[in-house]
Design an enzyme around this catalytic site. Structure first.
Site, PDB file in Angstrom:
ATOM      1  N   GLU A   1      -0.212  -9.336 -18.667  1.00 37.58           N
ATOM      2  CA  GLU A   1      -0.538  -8.502 -17.516  1.00 37.58           C
ATOM      3  C   GLU A   1      -1.338  -7.261 -17.877  1.00 37.58           C
ATOM      4  OE1 GLU A   1       3.979  -6.759 -16.809  1.00 37.58           O
ATOM      5  OE2 GLU A   1       2.652  -6.886 -15.093  1.00 37.58           O
TER       6      GLU A   1
ATOM      7  N   ARG B   1       1.276   1.685  -6.035  1.00 41.75           N
ATOM      8  CA  ARG B   1       1.522   0.715  -4.965  1.00 41.75           C
ATOM      9  C   ARG B   1       0.244  -0.020  -4.554  1.00 41.75           C
ATOM     10  NH1 ARG B   1       6.326   1.337  -2.264  1.00 41.75           N
ATOM     11  NH2 ARG B   1       5.446   0.111  -0.583  1.00 41.75           N
TER      12      ARG B   1
ATOM     13  N   HIS C   1       6.548 -31.200 -28.432  1.00 45.66           N
ATOM     14  CA  HIS C   1       6.441 -32.204 -27.363  1.00 45.66           C
ATOM     15  C   HIS C   1       5.120 -32.085 -26.603  1.00 45.66           C
ATOM     16  CE1 HIS C   1      10.431 -33.604 -28.224  1.00 45.66           C
ATOM     17  NE2 HIS C   1      10.845 -32.346 -28.221  1.00 45.66           N
TER      18      HIS C   1
ATOM     19  N   CYS D   1       0.850  -1.174   0.000  1.00 44.58           N
ATOM     20  CA  CYS D   1       0.000   0.000   0.000  1.00 44.58           C
ATOM     21  C   CYS D   1       0.888   1.227   0.000  1.00 44.58           C
ATOM     22  CB  CYS D   1      -0.858   0.013   1.264  1.00 44.58           C
ATOM     23  SG  CYS D   1      -1.724  -1.544   1.521  1.00 44.58           S
TER      24      CYS D   1
ATOM     25  N   LYS E   1       4.321  -9.526 -20.486  1.00 37.83           N
ATOM     26  CA  LYS E   1       3.875  -8.145 -20.725  1.00 37.83           C
ATOM     27  C   LYS E   1       2.471  -8.140 -21.315  1.00 37.83           C
ATOM     28  CE  LYS E   1       5.874  -6.237 -19.089  1.00 37.83           C
ATOM     29  NZ  LYS E   1       6.946  -6.206 -18.170  1.00 37.83           N
TER      30      LYS E   1
ATOM     31  N   GLU F   1       9.343 -12.766 -21.499  1.00 37.94           N
ATOM     32  CA  GLU F   1       9.007 -11.404 -21.070  1.00 37.94           C
ATOM     33  C   GLU F   1       7.896 -10.819 -21.942  1.00 37.94           C
ATOM     34  OE1 GLU F   1       9.218  -9.677 -18.641  1.00 37.94           O
ATOM     35  OE2 GLU F   1       8.970  -7.597 -19.278  1.00 37.94           O
TER      36      GLU F   1
ATOM     37  N   TRP G   1      -3.896  -1.818  -1.285  1.00 33.72           N
ATOM     38  CA  TRP G   1      -3.940  -3.021  -2.127  1.00 33.72           C
ATOM     39  C   TRP G   1      -4.249  -4.150  -1.158  1.00 33.72           C
ATOM     40  CZ3 TRP G   1      -0.867  -7.563  -2.896  1.00 33.72           C
ATOM     41  CH2 TRP G   1      -1.089  -8.197  -4.119  1.00 33.72           C
TER      42      TRP G   1
ATOM     43  N   ASN H   1       1.266  -0.171   6.008  1.00 35.27           N
ATOM     44  CA  ASN H   1       1.642  -0.957   4.834  1.00 35.27           C
ATOM     45  C   ASN H   1       2.340  -2.201   5.352  1.00 35.27           C
ATOM     46  OD1 ASN H   1       2.463  -1.881   2.329  1.00 35.27           O
ATOM     47  ND2 ASN H   1       4.269  -0.553   2.275  1.00 35.27           N
ATOM     48  N   GLY H   2       1.924  -3.374   4.866  1.00 34.54           N
ATOM     49  CA  GLY H   2       2.556  -4.622   5.319  1.00 34.54           C
ATOM     50  C   GLY H   2       1.506  -5.566   5.873  1.00 34.54           C
TER      51      GLY H   2
ATOM     52  N   LYS I   1       2.398  -2.473  -8.260  1.00 34.56           N
ATOM     53  CA  LYS I   1       3.754  -2.243  -8.738  1.00 34.56           C
ATOM     54  C   LYS I   1       4.793  -2.939  -7.881  1.00 34.56           C
ATOM     55  CE  LYS I   1       6.919  -0.395 -11.293  1.00 34.56           C
ATOM     56  NZ  LYS I   1       7.168  -1.108 -12.573  1.00 34.56           N
TER      57      LYS I   1
HETATM   58  C1  AGP Z   1       6.407  -6.800 -14.459  1.00 33.11           C
HETATM   59  O1  AGP Z   1       5.821  -6.083 -15.462  1.00 33.11           O
HETATM   60  C2  AGP Z   1       5.702  -6.947 -13.211  1.00 33.11           C
HETATM   61  N1  AGP Z   1       5.070  -5.812 -12.768  1.00 33.11           N
HETATM   62  C3  AGP Z   1       6.339  -7.839 -12.165  1.00 33.11           C
HETATM   63  O2  AGP Z   1       6.545  -9.079 -12.755  1.00 33.11           O
HETATM   64  C4  AGP Z   1       7.639  -7.371 -11.478  1.00 33.11           C
HETATM   65  O3  AGP Z   1       8.696  -7.422 -12.393  1.00 33.11           O
HETATM   66  C5  AGP Z   1       7.921  -8.279 -10.258  1.00 33.11           C
HETATM   67  O4  AGP Z   1       6.881  -8.132  -9.349  1.00 33.11           O
HETATM   68  C6  AGP Z   1       9.241  -7.991  -9.605  1.00 33.11           C
HETATM   69  O5  AGP Z   1       9.304  -6.693  -9.116  1.00 33.11           O
HETATM   70  P1  AGP Z   1      10.688  -6.070  -8.688  1.00 33.11           P
HETATM   71  O6  AGP Z   1      11.542  -5.994  -9.923  1.00 33.11           O
HETATM   72  O7  AGP Z   1      10.331  -4.722  -8.144  1.00 33.11           O
HETATM   73  O8  AGP Z   1      11.307  -6.972  -7.677  1.00 33.11           O
END
Ligand code: AGP
Length: 610
Positions: free
Chosen positions: A489, A27, A505, A2, A486, A482, A74, A100-101, A605
């Site tokens: 998500e 966040r 396979h 958060c 992308k 990757e 969050w 937060n936590g 994030k």
């Molecule tokens: C990537 O687009 C994501 N948002 C996610 O996979 C991210 O890379 C992952 O949570 C790791 O985050 P960090 O690099 O801040 O550790």
């Protein structure tokens, strides 16, 4: 995970808190709230949903007062709802807390507090904190907070206000990030720098187990046991504009366009004047330690994990040290085999990812030297690692990571070359050759950005598909993983990345008429093999898009339906270019579908919970 903000000063706090929360929405953004000392006492307004909902409520019920705390949430404990939004108060409404936590033992504490008469109004773990502080209060809010946290287990960053001491804002950090901003006649707290940038660049970064007591004119730092501490103030050189969208429709698009600069900045000062040597004075690793490395483990999550896959190929081919890749959430529980000759590289944009931090601790506990590659100076991972290589991508706001990923690739390439120099596995000429290719990358990225209209058109074509595949071999496969993440998500289209030779396979059974397959075909050494795999999917009806170099387009177009060209670079460096095409593809697909590109559903994030 958060966002927290707090203000104590002489201005009206509502606007400052809301502005700060806007900068922290990345966040978490399923609900938000603020608490302000008003003439009528401590008042709270909160709302489920985006910050705009809170703003509408505040238009109807503005809170006037010059001290307050705010929170963007969050959800971890309890669904997103008005009641579960922060700030939380005790039954007397005299104490207010943002958190937060996670309080791991909150159920046990809740029972105990309820037995003592506390009445709970939310499903959150946070509410126990406000009740605990109220229970422990004997005229000194600092002591009450210190006492309350002795009962709590877990991770928490806190902002606390009490109506009994309206001239104080108390902040605590225990395994969740928190910074203190210093102004003139006003002071701030925030989960992250962008929240404070508009108001101050002078900050203290709290360490785990530390707290701060803010008044309008002073900040006292101390351990949670109450021992005063001195800390150097850091002046942040990010400007507010860097953290804004700079005219782009979305942060993600802006961040994709910032990549040429991010590549340059990450290389800046790390290559000697002759261009044949990498210099990394920030590292404490000695030549002897580097020569003694027997194996390397690269540990990370999500996109950062995908960067590690490319890093593995870089290190193995340039330095010939065996490298394993691990997802951090698995690493910490798999009893990894680590020795003092193991180098563990943790990769994390935020430097706060809970799983990566735990993996770092696991590696260190087993005797490994840990190098962190991170984008956030002063983050938990940066502070706990034995060595830190900072990526200079600048703040990344969009949930979908772009410039942080490519900067991680640059950092991994630099580090691989550094290892190669020390271990003598590459000559100065070979190093110079690779570094020259790296210096050309920023301009080459521009040529891909210039193709965005064609990529947009292709994105619009594929946007109504339900399934899609990415294939490639070697580092092309790493980039495929990757590209697939992308797309998933931010467009919510199901996609899978496959090593091109592995399809037959089993997964080939899923290929049918019209299914889009994006084939990365940049690795000359295996190009013929990749073409065979392309033919396998083509024969089953797939619509294939190839990403390749100019010189192969004519041949490839005999087997594929369309192609995008990326500029020629060394095979190991192609991921830094090909991924840009895939980032744009994901962006425009999400846009075509009308999704919230920067804040995709269900994601945040910075993932600071396990
Ligand atoms: C990537 O687009 C994501 N948002 C996610 O996979 C991210 O890379 C992952 O949570 C790791 O985050 P960090 O690099 O801040 O550790």
């Amino acid at each position: 995970m958060c966002g927290i903000v707090g203000y104590i000063g002489n201005q009206n706090s509502q606007g400052i808190l809301v502005e700060g929360l806007k900068k922290l929405e990345y966040r978490g953004y399923d609900s938000a709230g603020i608490a302000v000392f008003t003439q009528e006492g401590l008042q709270v307004v909160k709302a489920k949903g985006r910050l705009a909902n809170l703003e509408s409520k505040l238009e109807e019920h503005p809170l006037a007062g010059s001290a307050g705390i705010g929170h963007t949430r969050w959800a971890t404990h309890g669904k997103p709802s008005d009641a579960n939004s922060h700030p939380h108060t005790d039954n007397s409404q005299k104490f207010s807390v943002v958190h937060n936590g996670i309080v791991e033992n909150y159920l046990e504490l809740k029972e105990e507090l309820m037995a003592g008469g506390a009445h709970f109004t939310s499903e959150t773990d946070t509410e126990v904190i406000s009740h605990l502080i109220a229970r422990e209060y004997e005229g000194d809010i600092v002591k009450a907070v210190q006492k309350a946290i002795t009962y709590m287990r877990g991770a928490f960053a806190l902002g606390v206000l009490t109506e009994y001491e309206p001239d104080k804002l108390v902040a605590v950090r225990q395994a969740s990030p928190l910074i203190i901003g210093i102004g003139e006649g006003e002071n701030f707290i925030g989960s992250d720098i962008p929240a404070l940038l508009k108001y101050t660049r002078n900050v203290y970064i709290l360490n785990d187990g530390e707290m701060a007591v803010l008044t309008r004119d002073a900040v006292e730092l101390m351990t949670i046991e109450g021992n005063f501490i001195a800390r150097e103030m850091i002046t942040v050189d990010w400007d507010a504009v860097t953290a804004e969208k700079a005219g782009y429709e979305h942060f993600m698009l802006k961040e994709i366009h910032e990549q040429p600069r991010a590549y340059r900045d990450t290389m800046l000062g790390r290559v000697n004047a002759e261009g044949n040597k990498v210099i990394l004075p920030e590292l404490s690793l000695t030549e002897e330690q580097i020569k003694n490395i027997r194996n390397i483990q690269i540990v990370a999550c999500g996109t950062a994990y995908h960067a590690g896959l490319v890093g593995r190929t870089m290190i193995e081919s340039l330095v010939r040290i065996p490298v394993e890749n691990d997802v951090a959430s698995e690493y910490r529980y798999r009893s990894p085999i680590v020795s003092p000759e193991t180098l563990v590289i943790v990769v994390s944009q935020s430097g706060e990812t809970a799983d990566t931090l735990a993996a770092l601790r696991e590696a260190q506990a087993n005797g490994a030297h840990v190098l962190a590659i991170t984008n956030v100076v002063g983050s938990s991972i940066a502070r706990e690692a034995n060595d830190v290589l900072v990526t200079l991508a600048g703040p990344e706001i969009a949930v979908a990571s772009t410039k942080a990923y490519t900067s991680q690739l640059i950092a991994l390439a630099l580090f691989s070359l550094y290892l190669a120099e020390v271990r003598g596995t590459q000559t100065a000429e070979q190093v110079a050759h690779i570094l020259a290719a790296m210096q050309a990358l920023p301009e080459q990225v521009e040529t891909i950005l210039a193709q965005k209209d064609a990529i947009k058109t292709y994105a619009e074509q594929i946007s109504d598909n339900k399934h899609l595949f990415f294939i490639g071999r070697g580092v092309d496969y790493a980039v495929a993983t990757e590209g697939s993440l992308k797309l998933k998500e931010i467009s919510y289209i199901h996609s899978e990345a496959y090593a091109a030779g592995e399809l037959k396979h089993g997964t080939l059974a899923l290929i049918e008429d019209g299914i889009p397959v994006i084939a990365l075909a940049t690795q000359e050494a295996v190009l013929e093999k990749t073409v065979s795999n392309i033919k396998e999917v083509k024969a089953r009806g797939a619509e294939v898009l190839a990403i390749t170099h100019e010189e192969h387009v004519t041949d490839l177009l005999k087997s594929v339906d369309q192609a995008f060209v990326i500029p020629k670079t060394l095979p190991l460096l192609t991921p830094t270019l090909s991924v840009v095409t895939l980032q744009l593809l994901a962006y425009y697909t999400s846009l075509a579908l009308g999704h919230d590109v920067d804040k995709p559903r269900n994601l945040a994030k910075s993932v600071t919970v396990e």
